[in-house]
Write a protein that holds these residues in place. Structure first.
Motif, PDB file in Angstrom:
ATOM      1  N   ASP A 167     101.112 112.900  26.979  1.00 28.50           N
ATOM      2  CA  ASP A 167     100.835 114.267  26.525  1.00 28.50           C
ATOM      3  C   ASP A 167      99.791 114.317  25.412  1.00 28.50           C
ATOM      4  O   ASP A 167      99.347 115.411  25.037  1.00 28.50           O
ATOM      5  CB  ASP A 167     102.121 114.936  26.050  1.00 28.50           C
ATOM      6  N   ARG A 168      99.384 113.151  24.908  1.00 33.11           N
ATOM      7  CA  ARG A 168      98.377 113.097  23.840  1.00 33.11           C
ATOM      8  C   ARG A 168      96.994 112.722  24.379  1.00 33.11           C
ATOM      9  O   ARG A 168      96.082 112.407  23.614  1.00 33.11           O
ATOM     10  CB  ARG A 168      98.803 112.085  22.778  1.00 33.11           C
ATOM     11  N   ILE A 169      96.832 112.766  25.692  1.00 39.72           N
ATOM     12  CA  ILE A 169      95.589 112.291  26.302  1.00 39.72           C
ATOM     13  C   ILE A 169      94.353 112.996  25.749  1.00 39.72           C
ATOM     14  O   ILE A 169      93.344 112.356  25.432  1.00 39.72           O
ATOM     15  CB  ILE A 169      95.643 112.445  27.842  1.00 39.72           C
ATOM     16  N   LYS A 170      94.408 114.305  25.618  1.00 41.53           N
ATOM     17  CA  LYS A 170      93.236 115.035  25.127  1.00 41.53           C
ATOM     18  C   LYS A 170      92.876 114.605  23.709  1.00 41.53           C
ATOM     19  O   LYS A 170      91.694 114.421  23.384  1.00 41.53           O
ATOM     20  CB  LYS A 170      93.504 116.544  25.181  1.00 41.53           C
ATOM     21  N   LYS A 182      91.379 111.093  23.881  1.00 39.58           N
ATOM     22  CA  LYS A 182      90.007 111.169  24.387  1.00 39.58           C
ATOM     23  C   LYS A 182      89.041 111.545  23.275  1.00 39.58           C
ATOM     24  O   LYS A 182      87.965 110.946  23.137  1.00 39.58           O
ATOM     25  CB  LYS A 182      89.921 112.186  25.516  1.00 39.58           C
ATOM     26  N   THR A 201      99.337 116.737  34.503  1.00 38.52           N
ATOM     27  CA  THR A 201      99.300 115.491  33.744  1.00 38.52           C
ATOM     28  C   THR A 201      99.658 114.329  34.670  1.00 38.52           C
ATOM     29  O   THR A 201     100.062 114.526  35.818  1.00 38.52           O
ATOM     30  CB  THR A 201     100.306 115.509  32.572  1.00 38.52           C
ATOM     31  N   TRP A 202      99.535 113.132  34.144  1.00 42.57           N
ATOM     32  CA  TRP A 202      99.893 111.938  34.923  1.00 42.57           C
ATOM     33  C   TRP A 202     101.372 111.941  35.305  1.00 42.57           C
ATOM     34  O   TRP A 202     101.761 111.314  36.282  1.00 42.57           O
ATOM     35  CB  TRP A 202      99.559 110.671  34.135  1.00 42.57           C
ATOM     36  N   GLU A 248      90.994 117.637  31.428  1.00 41.19           N
ATOM     37  CA  GLU A 248      90.953 116.598  30.395  1.00 41.19           C
ATOM     38  C   GLU A 248      92.224 115.755  30.323  1.00 41.19           C
ATOM     39  O   GLU A 248      92.192 114.618  29.866  1.00 41.19           O
ATOM     40  CB  GLU A 248      90.696 117.250  29.031  1.00 41.19           C
ATOM     41  N   ARG A 249      93.342 116.308  30.775  1.00 44.67           N
ATOM     42  CA  ARG A 249      94.602 115.557  30.673  1.00 44.67           C
ATOM     43  C   ARG A 249      94.694 114.440  31.707  1.00 44.67           C
ATOM     44  O   ARG A 249      95.661 113.681  31.700  1.00 44.67           O
ATOM     45  CB  ARG A 249      95.793 116.519  30.785  1.00 44.67           C
TER      46      ARG A 249
END
Length: 365
Positions: A354-357, A360, A290-291, A13-14
């Protein structure tokens, strides 16, 4: 006989929006021309033939796996009916592999990690396997020598003093020279959770803490015994499933497997087991989580931009830009990431990676 078990059921998910529930990160070309699962299989082949490589994944990813790893025997694809974390996933696989190779040892590893020095990686696995051959009750894990106070990984603390005794009762065991470098086996003192930054700095200063890469070498019989000892519910369910006839196996697996314990192998087994040893490893490992990890390893232009696909950065620096079907032009912006997927184009500040999840979840409400 050494087999490999690759865990490839995660959702990644990240790496949203590129990684989706239908095609998660292990099936994406994040670092080059090969997908993460293809890279993982390829680095094992000098030591373990494809006939002894197993992949555990979800039913929805079986076709993707067959498409990307065409030589993998169909019977080596282990399907989890539902995701129940790594302890039952590994135990399920150990039962499966034992049916094909009665006295198998297995190296367990994730499908989405990077290894920069594959030859060194193979040497390290060989060293751990030789130890397991002589110590059937032993467990070997590979710990990565940290080069920064990373807060996104768990750590392994090992006993500093070691001997050259090839003996499980010692404080540590076995050292060997490989290409001028020492491979040591140390007794594990404890596994620790992801620390804050100050604690991570203390770990690095102490010198006997390693990143937990989630890679293990053990005999199938050992992990089955440990599952019986510490996760008796999971063991009983799996034993019942594997005692069923071939005709009833799939139905019983689908019916019973959701009842196993939902727990990681670290919590469920490793924190309780004895005779765990770690090899401090240095084969250029990274958890492509992560990216930021993609940024560490992708080529950059003169202004420190990572550019994937048809992209241009004009008066722009320190960006991550990933184009899929359409050209993307970034003008006058710094420290952003732009990702095009089949469904959306995502634009954000790199500080929010770091807030990607969380992002989403908000987008999909």
């Amino acid at each position: 006989m050494l087999c490999a078990l690759i865990m490839a059921g995660g959702k990644g998910e990240r790496f949203w929006p590129l990684s989706t529930d239908e095609k998660p990160k292990q099936f994406l070309k994040l670092l080059g021309e090969e997908t993460m699962i293809q890279m993982t299989v390829k680095r094992l082949l000098p030591l373990i033939p494809i006939e002894r490589i197993f992949v555990v994944t979800a039913a929805r990813y079986v076709d993707l796996l067959k498409e990307q790893v065409k030589d993998l025997p169909v019977e080596n694809i282990i399907v989890e009916p539902v995701g129940r974390n790594t302890a039952p996933c590994i135990a399920l696989s150990a039962f499966h592999i034992s049916r094909k190779y009665r006295d198998a040892s297995i190296v367990v590893l994730p499908s989405d990690h990077l290894v920069v020095k594959p030859d060194r990686f193979i040497e390290t696995i060989e060293h751990g396997y030789k130890f397991i051959q002589n110590h059937e009750e032993g467990i070997v894990t590979l710990g990565m020598k940290p080069d920064r106070p990373e807060t996104g990984y768990g750590y392994i603390q090992y006993k500093k003093d070691y001997s050259y005794q090839n003996d499980l009762s010692g404080e540590a065991a076995v050292t060997r020279e490989e290409n001028g470098q020492c491979l040591n086996l140390y007794k594990v003192e404890r596994f620790v959770e992801k620390p804050d930054e100050e604690t991570a700095k203390e770990y690095i200063q102490k010198g006997n803490f390693l990143w937990n890469g989630g890679m293990f070498i053990w005999k199938c019989s050992t992990i089955i015994k440990l599952t019986k000892a510490y996760l008796s519910n999971t063991y009983s369910i799996l034993k019942d499933i594997f005692e069923s006839s071939d005709k009833d196996f799939t139905n019983k697996l689908n019916e019973k497997y959701p009842q196993v314990d939902n727990i990681s192998v670290d919590y469920g087994i490793m924190e309780k087991a004895k005779n765990i040893y770690v090899i401090p490893s240095d084969f250029g490992w990274d958890d492509i989580g992560t990216w930021y990890a993609v940024e560490r390893y992708r080529d950059k232009d003169d202004n420190n931009n990572v550019c994937v696909g048809d992209t241009k950065n004009l008066s722009a620096s320190n960006n991550i830009v990933v184009a899929k079907d359409k050209p993307i032009v970034v003008v006058g912006l710094d420290d952003v990431f732009v990702v095009e997927s089949d469904d959306i184009i995502f634009v954000g500040k790199k500080k929010d990676i770091d807030r990607i999840k969380e992002i989403k979840r908000n987008v999909n409400k």
